[in-house]
Design a protein around this motif. Structure first.
Motif, PDB file in Angstrom:
ATOM      1  N   ILE A 150       0.824  -1.399   0.031  1.00 21.70           N
ATOM      2  CA  ILE A 150       0.009   0.150  -0.010  1.00 21.70           C
ATOM      3  C   ILE A 150       0.867   1.350  -0.021  1.00 21.70           C
ATOM      4  CG2 ILE A 150      -1.766   1.300   1.245  1.00 21.70           C
ATOM      5  CD1 ILE A 150      -2.780  -1.377   2.229  1.00 21.70           C
ATOM      6  N   GLU A 151       2.096   1.183   0.708  1.00 21.79           N
ATOM      7  CA  GLU A 151       2.748   2.473   0.745  1.00 21.79           C
ATOM      8  C   GLU A 151       3.498   2.620  -0.581  1.00 21.79           C
ATOM      9  OE1 GLU A 151       6.506   4.024   3.582  1.00 21.79           O
ATOM     10  OE2 GLU A 151       6.494   1.772   2.965  1.00 21.79           O
ATOM     11  N   GLN A 152       3.590   1.601  -1.510  1.00 23.34           N
ATOM     12  CA  GLN A 152       4.158   1.664  -2.669  1.00 23.34           C
ATOM     13  C   GLN A 152       3.176   2.227  -3.858  1.00 23.34           C
ATOM     14  OE1 GLN A 152       7.711   1.715  -3.101  1.00 23.34           O
ATOM     15  NE2 GLN A 152       7.448   1.035  -0.738  1.00 23.34           N
ATOM     16  N   ALA A 153       2.025   2.016  -3.578  1.00 21.93           N
ATOM     17  CA  ALA A 153       1.007   2.265  -4.625  1.00 21.93           C
ATOM     18  C   ALA A 153       0.787   3.649  -4.621  1.00 21.93           C
ATOM     19  CB  ALA A 153      -0.374   1.626  -4.197  1.00 21.93           C
ATOM     20  N   ALA A 174      -8.903  -1.444   2.860  1.00 20.50           N
ATOM     21  CA  ALA A 174      -9.459  -0.705   1.470  1.00 20.50           C
ATOM     22  C   ALA A 174      -9.455   0.653   1.517  1.00 20.50           C
ATOM     23  CB  ALA A 174     -10.706  -1.434   1.163  1.00 20.50           C
ATOM     24  N   THR A 175      -9.629   1.287   2.742  1.00 24.27           N
ATOM     25  CA  THR A 175      -9.841   2.559   2.814  1.00 24.27           C
ATOM     26  C   THR A 175      -8.589   3.333   2.456  1.00 24.27           C
ATOM     27  OG1 THR A 175     -11.712   2.602   4.605  1.00 24.27           O
ATOM     28  CG2 THR A 175     -10.408   4.691   4.656  1.00 24.27           C
ATOM     29  N   GLY A 211      -5.694   6.365  -4.063  1.00 22.39           N
ATOM     30  CA  GLY A 211      -6.226   6.140  -5.467  1.00 22.39           C
ATOM     31  C   GLY A 211      -5.927   4.871  -6.167  1.00 22.39           C
ATOM     32  N   VAL A 212      -5.921   3.852  -5.284  1.00 22.81           N
ATOM     33  CA  VAL A 212      -5.726   2.481  -5.760  1.00 22.81           C
ATOM     34  C   VAL A 212      -7.091   2.304  -6.578  1.00 22.81           C
ATOM     35  CG1 VAL A 212      -5.419  -0.008  -5.326  1.00 22.81           C
ATOM     36  CG2 VAL A 212      -3.991   1.883  -4.271  1.00 22.81           C
ATOM     37  N   ARG A 213      -7.027   1.706  -7.654  1.00 18.86           N
ATOM     38  CA  ARG A 213      -8.149   1.351  -8.474  1.00 18.86           C
ATOM     39  C   ARG A 213      -9.031  -0.042  -8.035  1.00 18.86           C
ATOM     40  NH1 ARG A 213      -6.300   3.654 -14.206  1.00 18.86           N
ATOM     41  NH2 ARG A 213      -6.845   5.733 -13.852  1.00 18.86           N
ATOM     42  N   MET A 237     -18.532   1.062  -0.191  1.00 20.03           N
ATOM     43  CA  MET A 237     -17.707   2.195  -0.363  1.00 20.03           C
ATOM     44  C   MET A 237     -17.310   2.212  -1.883  1.00 20.03           C
ATOM     45  SD  MET A 237     -14.413   0.534   1.570  1.00 20.03           S
ATOM     46  CE  MET A 237     -12.965   1.601   1.283  1.00 20.03           C
ATOM     47  N   GLY A 238     -17.564   1.441  -2.672  1.00 19.35           N
ATOM     48  CA  GLY A 238     -17.228   1.344  -4.257  1.00 19.35           C
ATOM     49  C   GLY A 238     -15.936   1.127  -4.200  1.00 19.35           C
TER      50      GLY A 238
END
Length: 234
Positions: free
Chosen positions: A72-75, A99-100, A106-108, A125-126
């Protein structure tokens, strides 16, 4: 190096990546020469969502999501996090809280051959997810793995920065260096399908449009009446 986090990956062109979402996983799979499909085990938890993005790949131990936190840090915006356990692992590697974080960065989407939980919250949350398992059982954070190394998602190899296209039909991976050519082929295929669709709506059928009658003949398939079939079956 056994366990690494690669921090400076090259990514497929952003415009090309975004454009591939229009065509969906099946058309892109065909445009790629019937390659790149991850397999039928990787399924969406939602319906009616089509995405494309660049892959952040994660290799994790069974039942351990430590390296997902590192990923997540790299995304960055436009990425898709692809998580592959080293063995089949029906655990909820992520839920609403992780997921939040991803959504805020901005991860898709999140795609995994492992599992997820909090699926109702994820849909609410979509945040799109494709997964092999849904499980309430959580994970630990004890075991090293790697981020941004090649992995196999089902039958498809995924390298960091490759294009991930996913929709209701599943997930297709496009190698980064083939993204432009695949987009061109997908557009051509879509145009061909549009032309065929118009002919079908005008009353023509695929047997004629696709010239399938000679194929059947070459395979020895015969067209007979019911009476002829009944006589031949006695």
């Amino acid at each position: 190096m056994t366990h690494v986090v690669v921090t400076d990956i090259a990514r497929a062109d952003a415009a090309t990546t975004a454009a591939l979402a229009e065509f969906g996983s099946a058309t892109v799979h065909e445009a790629l020469g019937r390659l790149g499909y991850a397999g039928s085990r990787i399924r969406p938890i939602q319906q009616g969502t089509s995405i494309s993005g660049t892959a952040i790949t994660v290799r994790v131990a069974a039942g351990d999501n430590l390296m997902v936190h590192a990923a997540i840090e790299q995304a960055r915006e436009g990425d898709v996090i692809v998580v592959v356990p080293v063995t089949d692992s029906a655990y909820g590697f992520i839920g609403e809280l992780m997921a939040t974080q991803m959504q805020t960065r901005g991860v898709r989407a999140y795609i995994t051959s492992g599992g997820v939980r909090d699926t109702q919250e994820l849909r609410r949350m979509g945040f799109p997810v494709w997964t092999a398992h849904i499980s309430s059982e959580g994970t630990v954070k004890d075991t090293a793995g790697s981020v941004n190394v090649p992995v196999f998602l089902g039958s498809a190899e995924v390298r960091p920065g490759d294009v991930v296209v996913a929709d209701d039909d599943g997930v297709t991976i496009v190698p980064r260096e083939r993204a432009d050519a695949t987009l061109t082929a997908a557009r051509a295929r879509a145009q061909s399908e549009a032309a065929k669709r118009a002919r079908y709506r005008a009353g023509e059928i695929s047997m004629d449009i696709n010239r399938l009658r000679p194929v059947l003949a070459d395979l020895g398939v015969q067209f007979v009446t019911q009476a002829e079939y009944d006589r031949g079956g006695r």
